[in-house]
Design a protein around this motif. Structure first.
Motif, short mmCIF file in Angstrom:
data_model
loop_
_atom_site.label_atom_id
_atom_site.label_comp_id
_atom_site.label_asym_id
_atom_site.label_seq_id
_atom_site.Cartn_x
_atom_site.Cartn_y
_atom_site.Cartn_z
N TRP A 11 2.88 7.37 -8.88
CA TRP A 11 3.87 6.44 -8.35
C TRP A 11 3.24 5.43 -7.39
CZ3 TRP A 11 4.77 5.69 -3.21
CH2 TRP A 11 4.26 6.64 -2.31
N ASN A 12 2.24 5.87 -6.65
CA ASN A 12 1.64 5.00 -5.65
C ASN A 12 0.91 3.82 -6.27
OD1 ASN A 12 1.10 4.39 -2.89
ND2 ASN A 12 -0.98 5.13 -3.17
N ALA A 13 0.26 4.07 -7.41
CA ALA A 13 -0.47 2.99 -8.08
C ALA A 13 0.49 1.88 -8.50
CB ALA A 13 -1.20 3.55 -9.30
N TYR A 14 1.63 2.27 -9.05
CA TYR A 14 2.62 1.27 -9.47
C TYR A 14 3.27 0.59 -8.26
CZ TYR A 14 2.35 2.74 -14.35
OH TYR A 14 1.91 3.01 -15.63
N SER A 15 3.44 1.33 -7.16
CA SER A 15 4.05 0.72 -5.98
C SER A 15 3.12 -0.32 -5.38
CB SER A 15 4.38 1.80 -4.94
OG SER A 15 3.21 2.36 -4.37
N ILE A 16 1.81 -0.07 -5.44
CA ILE A 16 0.83 -1.05 -4.95
C ILE A 16 0.88 -2.30 -5.82
CG2 ILE A 16 -1.63 -1.52 -4.69
CD1 ILE A 16 -1.97 1.46 -3.96
N ALA A 17 0.98 -2.11 -7.13
CA ALA A 17 1.10 -3.25 -8.04
C ALA A 17 2.38 -4.03 -7.74
CB ALA A 17 1.09 -2.77 -9.49
N ALA A 18 3.46 -3.31 -7.47
CA ALA A 18 4.74 -3.96 -7.16
C ALA A 18 4.62 -4.82 -5.91
CB ALA A 18 5.82 -2.90 -6.97
N LYS A 19 3.94 -4.30 -4.91
CA LYS A 19 3.77 -5.05 -3.68
C LYS A 19 2.98 -6.33 -3.93
CE LYS A 19 2.44 -4.47 1.15
NZ LYS A 19 1.93 -3.53 2.20
N GLY A 20 1.98 -6.23 -4.78
CA GLY A 20 1.19 -7.40 -5.13
C GLY A 20 2.01 -8.45 -5.85
N PHE A 21 2.81 -8.02 -6.83
CA PHE A 21 3.67 -8.96 -7.56
C PHE A 21 4.70 -9.60 -6.63
CE2 PHE A 21 2.50 -6.58 -11.58
CZ PHE A 21 1.89 -7.66 -12.19
N LYS A 35 10.25 0.33 -11.09
CA LYS A 35 10.94 1.25 -12.00
C LYS A 35 9.97 2.30 -12.54
CE LYS A 35 15.11 -0.50 -11.97
NZ LYS A 35 16.27 0.27 -11.45
N LYS A 36 8.75 1.87 -12.89
CA LYS A 36 7.75 2.82 -13.37
C LYS A 36 7.35 3.78 -12.26
CE LYS A 36 5.73 0.06 -17.11
NZ LYS A 36 4.48 -0.46 -17.71
N SER A 37 7.22 3.25 -11.06
CA SER A 37 6.88 4.10 -9.92
C SER A 37 7.97 5.13 -9.67
CB SER A 37 6.69 3.22 -8.67
OG SER A 37 6.39 4.01 -7.55
N SER A 48 9.36 12.77 -0.77
CA SER A 48 10.10 12.14 0.32
C SER A 48 9.43 10.85 0.76
CB SER A 48 10.22 13.09 1.51
OG SER A 48 10.98 12.51 2.54
N MET A 49 8.11 10.89 0.90
CA MET A 49 7.37 9.69 1.27
C MET A 49 7.51 8.61 0.22
SD MET A 49 3.27 9.31 1.91
CE MET A 49 2.52 7.70 2.16
N ALA A 50 7.48 9.02 -1.05
CA ALA A 50 7.59 8.06 -2.15
C ALA A 50 8.95 7.36 -2.12
CB ALA A 50 7.39 8.77 -3.48
N PHE A 51 10.01 8.12 -1.93
CA PHE A 51 11.34 7.52 -1.84
C PHE A 51 11.41 6.53 -0.68
CE2 PHE A 51 13.10 11.12 -4.41
CZ PHE A 51 13.82 10.35 -5.32
N ASP A 52 10.89 6.94 0.47
CA ASP A 52 10.93 6.07 1.65
C ASP A 52 10.20 4.75 1.39
OD1 ASP A 52 12.24 8.12 2.89
OD2 ASP A 52 10.50 8.83 4.01
N PHE A 53 9.04 4.85 0.75
CA PHE A 53 8.25 3.66 0.49
C PHE A 53 8.95 2.74 -0.51
CE2 PHE A 53 4.76 1.23 -1.43
CZ PHE A 53 4.18 0.72 -0.28
N LEU A 54 9.51 3.32 -1.56
CA LEU A 54 10.17 2.49 -2.57
C LEU A 54 11.44 1.83 -2.04
CD1 LEU A 54 9.77 4.37 -5.97
CD2 LEU A 54 8.35 2.61 -4.95
N LEU A 55 12.12 2.47 -1.10
CA LEU A 55 13.28 1.84 -0.46
C LEU A 55 12.88 0.52 0.18
CD1 LEU A 55 15.06 4.87 1.27
CD2 LEU A 55 16.05 3.41 -0.50
#
Length: 281
Positions: A11-21, A35-37, A48-55
């Motif tokens: 999930w973190n890899a996709y969240s980093i990509a999302a931040k870049g986009f 969505k992929k993340s 829990s950390m993943a949910f917090d970050f994606l929020l």
């Protein structure tokens, strides 16, 4: 990376990509990555950390509906802790949705979680930015009655809010408390200090002005040279221009943000990435 069978994306890899986009202005691509993340969160050991970050990521894209949807998923999937409420409240404040942030705060306040003053602090900051000082004061008092201890930055928020609504005496008192609580080296906003000093000059209270300047000196906010010059300028009719120049020379002129419990950078510079990262810790 997706086409390489030797690489397992989490999930973190996709969240980093999302931040870049998102930074590049490609919201559609960012949402695709989010969505992929999100689809990989439940397989993570740090859900829990993943949910917090994606929020916070969904909030950055401006998608409030997605923030609210993910919050409901989060509540059903994981036990909520203080950091989760902080992530949700700051996300809503960055979306300028004070009313929804208040609802989440009330939800947290009725929980049995440890009273972490960082949670109400964000809401207090929002009230101060918008000039709702009665609400800010009421929330501080409410938190203290529950055993919460205001963080130094809370007093700085109050001081800034009082300045904006021209309640300078209250601003001075709040700033004194905040300055006393901060570790030496923290620098409040130059314009806020100048406004307080100008008020004390017009009031003609030399003793209170000297006490205030000694506090700034003791906390290394001003140098001894600036202290001496400001003391003499308290009798000078052109205090504002002189004090402003001295503040600039003494490297005082930032936004007064601090790293102690660090917290929003949009909407009046109160909630930043550094604060959200700290909250996750």
């Amino acid at each position: 990376m997706e086409s390489d069978p030797n690489i397992v994306l989490d999930w973190n890899a996709y969240s980093i990509a999302a931040k870049g986009f998102t930074s590049a202005g490609s919201t559609e691509k960012a949402l695709e990555m989010l969505k992929k993340s999100e689809g990989l969160i439940l397989t993570s050991k740090r859900r829990s950390m993943a949910f917090d970050f994606l929020l916070t990521q969904y909030a950055t894209t401006g998608m409030k509906d997605e923030v609210l949807r993910l919050w409901e998923v989060h509540k059903k999937s994981e036990k909520l802790y203080n950091k989760s409420y902080i992530s949700m409240i700051t996300s809503l404040l960055n979306l300028d949705d004070l009313e929804e942030a208040e609802k989440i705060f009330e939800e947290w306040d009725s929980s049995e979680l440890f009273y972490d003053f960082r949670v109400p602090k964000f809401l207090i900051g929002a009230y101060c930015r918008k000039g709702h000082m009665e609400k800010a004061e009421a929330l501080v008092n409410r938190a203290r009655m529950k055993g919460g201890k205001p963080l130094p930055l809370t007093w700085y928020y109050l001081a800034s809010g009082y300045i904006n609504v021209n309640q300078i005496p209250k601003a001075i008192e709040a700033l004194k408390v905040g300055v006393s609580a901060f570790e030496p080296g923290w620098k409040p906003s130059g314009p806020i200090l100048v406004a307080c000093l100008e008020y004390l000059k017009e009031k003609g209270d030399v003793d209170e002005a000297e006490e205030f300047l000694r506090l700034l000196l003791a906390k290394h906010i001003i140098s001894i040279g600036v202290h001496d010059k400001l003391s003499s300028y308290m009798k000078n009719a052109d205090l504002i221009s002189q004090a402003s120049r001295l503040m600039e020379e003494d490297a005082i002129g930032g936004d007064g943000e601090a790293t102690e419990d660090t917290e929003p950078k949009k909407m009046g510079d109160f909630v930043g990435d550094s604060e959200i990262k700290e909250c996750r810790n």
